[in-house]
Design an enzyme around this catalytic site. Structure first.
Site, short mmCIF file in Angstrom:
data_model
loop_
_atom_site.label_atom_id
_atom_site.label_comp_id
_atom_site.label_asym_id
_atom_site.label_seq_id
_atom_site.Cartn_x
_atom_site.Cartn_y
_atom_site.Cartn_z
N ASN A 238 -9.38 2.01 2.85
CA ASN A 238 -8.33 1.21 2.67
C ASN A 238 -8.12 -0.70 3.52
OD1 ASN A 238 -6.06 -1.31 1.51
ND2 ASN A 238 -5.89 0.02 0.21
N ASP B 140 1.33 7.43 2.97
CA ASP B 140 2.02 7.40 0.95
C ASP B 140 2.67 7.08 0.90
OD1 ASP B 140 0.51 7.41 -1.05
OD2 ASP B 140 1.68 9.66 -2.23
N THR B 141 2.41 6.08 -0.19
CA THR B 141 3.81 4.85 -0.68
C THR B 141 4.30 4.83 -1.09
OG1 THR B 141 3.16 3.23 1.81
CG2 THR B 141 4.13 2.57 -0.40
N GLY C 251 -1.41 -4.54 -3.90
CA GLY C 251 -0.83 -3.63 -4.58
C GLY C 251 0.42 -4.44 -5.28
N TYR C 252 1.36 -4.31 -5.10
CA TYR C 252 2.18 -4.67 -6.25
C TYR C 252 3.37 -5.90 -5.36
CZ TYR C 252 2.69 -0.42 -8.34
OH TYR C 252 2.09 0.46 -9.56
#
Length: 210
Positions: free
Chosen positions: A9, A68-69, A152-153
């Protein structure tokens, strides 16, 4: 020092490299020739991070860390959590679909407290112990998207103490306060301390020989 970050990523790589600076060379999965979609089948962030780090260390015998998120929303009992990247049904890392699903589920909800949580798992050559580092940033979910930076968010998450979303604040500010930044800072402090210990030990050996 070289270390593998178990991801391809580019957003994450850029963010991590910016935080760690030039003292540590961070390699991607592509850099080591790994084109496997490493499974993330654990039911916790810690489990997924360990799973990815273990895969790289086992197959490539390189020191490695993986993260990891999850975005954890109080009103949704911690959703989307470990499923954040695949929150919208039938999608994988589709940020737009994930955000729309979350906004829809919160459309009649005034309690919008949330937090981003990152867990980093580190496995080093010559060290049997696995290390975990956690970073958390609290905030809330906005009612609509705002901002074009980040990923992402980020366009719907407003961190506590700020009037703008992560996507509006820009990478410099985000890298200073984000969940990943806080976890990486702990990782960097550990690696720096380890490097200092190694140099001190080497210096003492050199003195003994002289």
């Amino acid at each position: 020092m070289k270390i593998v970050f178990a991801t391809n990523n580019q957003h994450k790589l850029d963010e991590i490299r910016s935080i760690l600076g030039n003292s540590i060379e961070v390699l991607s999965l592509k850099d080591i020739g790994c084109d496997v979609d490493i499974p993330e089948t654990a039911d916790t962030l810690e489990g997924n991070a360990l799973q990815k780090a273990q895969y790289v260390h086992h197959h490539y015998h390189l020191s490695c860390f993986a993260d990891d998120t999850g975005l954890e929303v109080e009103a949704l009992n911690g959703e989307p959590g470990v499923h954040s990247a695949r929150y919208a049904e039938g999608t994988d890392h589709n940020s737009e679909a994930n955000m729309q699903k979350l906004l829809m589920k919160l459309q009649n909800e005034d309690h919008r407290n949330a937090r981003f949580r990152t867990v980093i798992a580190l496995i080093e050559n010559g060290n049997a112990d696995m290390k975990l580092f956690e970073g958390i940033v609290n905030g809330c979910i906005t009612r609509e998207k705002s901002g074009a930076e980040g990923f992402g968010y980020d366009p719907i998450f407003q961190p506590d103490g700020y009037d703008h979303t992560f996507a509006e604040l820009g990478m410099d500010i985000k890298n200073a306060i984000s969940h990943r930044a806080r976890a990486v800072k702990k990782l960097a402090e550990y690696l720096s301390e380890e490097a200092r210990g190694f140099l001190e030990a080497r210096g003492k050996k050199q003195e003994a020989r002289e």
